[in-house]
Design a protein around this motif. Structure first.
Motif, PDB file in Angstrom:
ATOM      1  N   LEU A 151       0.850  -1.179   0.000  1.00  0.00           N
ATOM      2  CA  LEU A 151       0.000   0.000   0.000  1.00  0.00           C
ATOM      3  C   LEU A 151       0.888   1.232   0.000  1.00  0.00           C
ATOM      4  O   LEU A 151       1.696   1.425   0.919  1.00  0.00           O
ATOM      5  CB  LEU A 151      -0.914   0.011   1.224  1.00  0.00           C
ATOM      6  CG  LEU A 151      -1.960  -1.094   1.264  1.00  0.00           C
ATOM      7  CD1 LEU A 151      -2.752  -1.021   2.560  1.00  0.00           C
ATOM      8  CD2 LEU A 151      -2.892  -1.000   0.073  1.00  0.00           C
ATOM      9  N   LYS A 153       2.198   4.977   0.524  1.00  0.00           N
ATOM     10  CA  LYS A 153       2.021   5.881   1.661  1.00  0.00           C
ATOM     11  C   LYS A 153       0.833   6.817   1.439  1.00  0.00           C
ATOM     12  O   LYS A 153       0.084   7.112   2.365  1.00  0.00           O
ATOM     13  CB  LYS A 153       3.309   6.683   1.872  1.00  0.00           C
ATOM     14  CG  LYS A 153       3.367   7.391   3.186  1.00  0.00           C
ATOM     15  CD  LYS A 153       4.745   8.003   3.400  1.00  0.00           C
ATOM     16  CE  LYS A 153       4.839   8.580   4.789  1.00  0.00           C
ATOM     17  NZ  LYS A 153       6.164   9.142   5.056  1.00  0.00           N
ATOM     18  N   THR A 156      -2.187   4.917   2.674  1.00  0.00           N
ATOM     19  CA  THR A 156      -2.274   4.649   4.109  1.00  0.00           C
ATOM     20  C   THR A 156      -2.515   5.922   4.909  1.00  0.00           C
ATOM     21  O   THR A 156      -3.041   5.871   6.012  1.00  0.00           O
ATOM     22  CB  THR A 156      -1.005   3.952   4.631  1.00  0.00           C
ATOM     23  OG1 THR A 156       0.137   4.778   4.392  1.00  0.00           O
ATOM     24  CG2 THR A 156      -0.823   2.596   3.957  1.00  0.00           C
TER      25      THR A 156
END
Length: 161
Positions: A151, A153, A156
């Protein structure tokens, strides 16, 4: 090109694997047929379940769709069975774990981990996702040992998303 000998060995190995995990499914033979349809037809472009089932000659994709979306089975239990199977078949003291990332070009941005980023294969930034594919290898053989999605950054940190 896959030889008839290699295909026969894969079929025997798949039968052997189903002996290890088959008890996790209610209807083992139907499950085996559907998994085989999906797994063995790797060269078939798989936008959805229709392409592999048509290539296999099944009248509808209903069985494969049920396996993927409607069947009740516990992924962690099957992973444990597969890990035990791989350990038994190819595990040895000199084995190594190999981790690599693979980039999959994707259309759209709604799937997990998809964003515009270096795709590697296209040699430029593309909308893609990055998969992490650990494998185990020894002198006795090799097998995929898991899978995951990186994932970015930007994903997230995006709480709303």
């Amino acid at each position: 090109m896959i030889t008839a000998y290699a295909a026969a060995r894969w079929d025997l190995a798949l039968d052997d694997l189903f002996l290890a995990v088959g008890h996790r499914f209610g209807r083992v033979e139907l499950c085996r047929r559907n998994v085989t349809t999906y797994a063995v037809l790797a060269p078939v472009v798989r936008e959805n379940t229709r392409q592999p089932t048509e290539q296999a000659g099944h009248p509808t994709p209903d069985g494969l769709q049920h396996l993927l979306a409607g069947s009740r089975w516990k992924l962690d239990d099957i992973r444990g069975d597969v890990r035990e199977y791989v350990t038994d078949k190819v595990g040895e003291a000199g084995g190594v774990l190999i981790t690599d990332d693979t980039r999959f070009i994707e259309n759209g941005i709604t799937s997990a981990g998809v964003q515009r980023q270096s795709s590697g294969t296209a040699d430029r930034a593309e909308t893609c996702r990055i998969g992490v594919l650990p494998a185990y290898a020894s002198a006795r053989g090799r097998a995929l040992a898991g899978r995951g999605v990186c994932l970015p950054k930007s994903r997230t940190e995006d709480r709303e998303r």
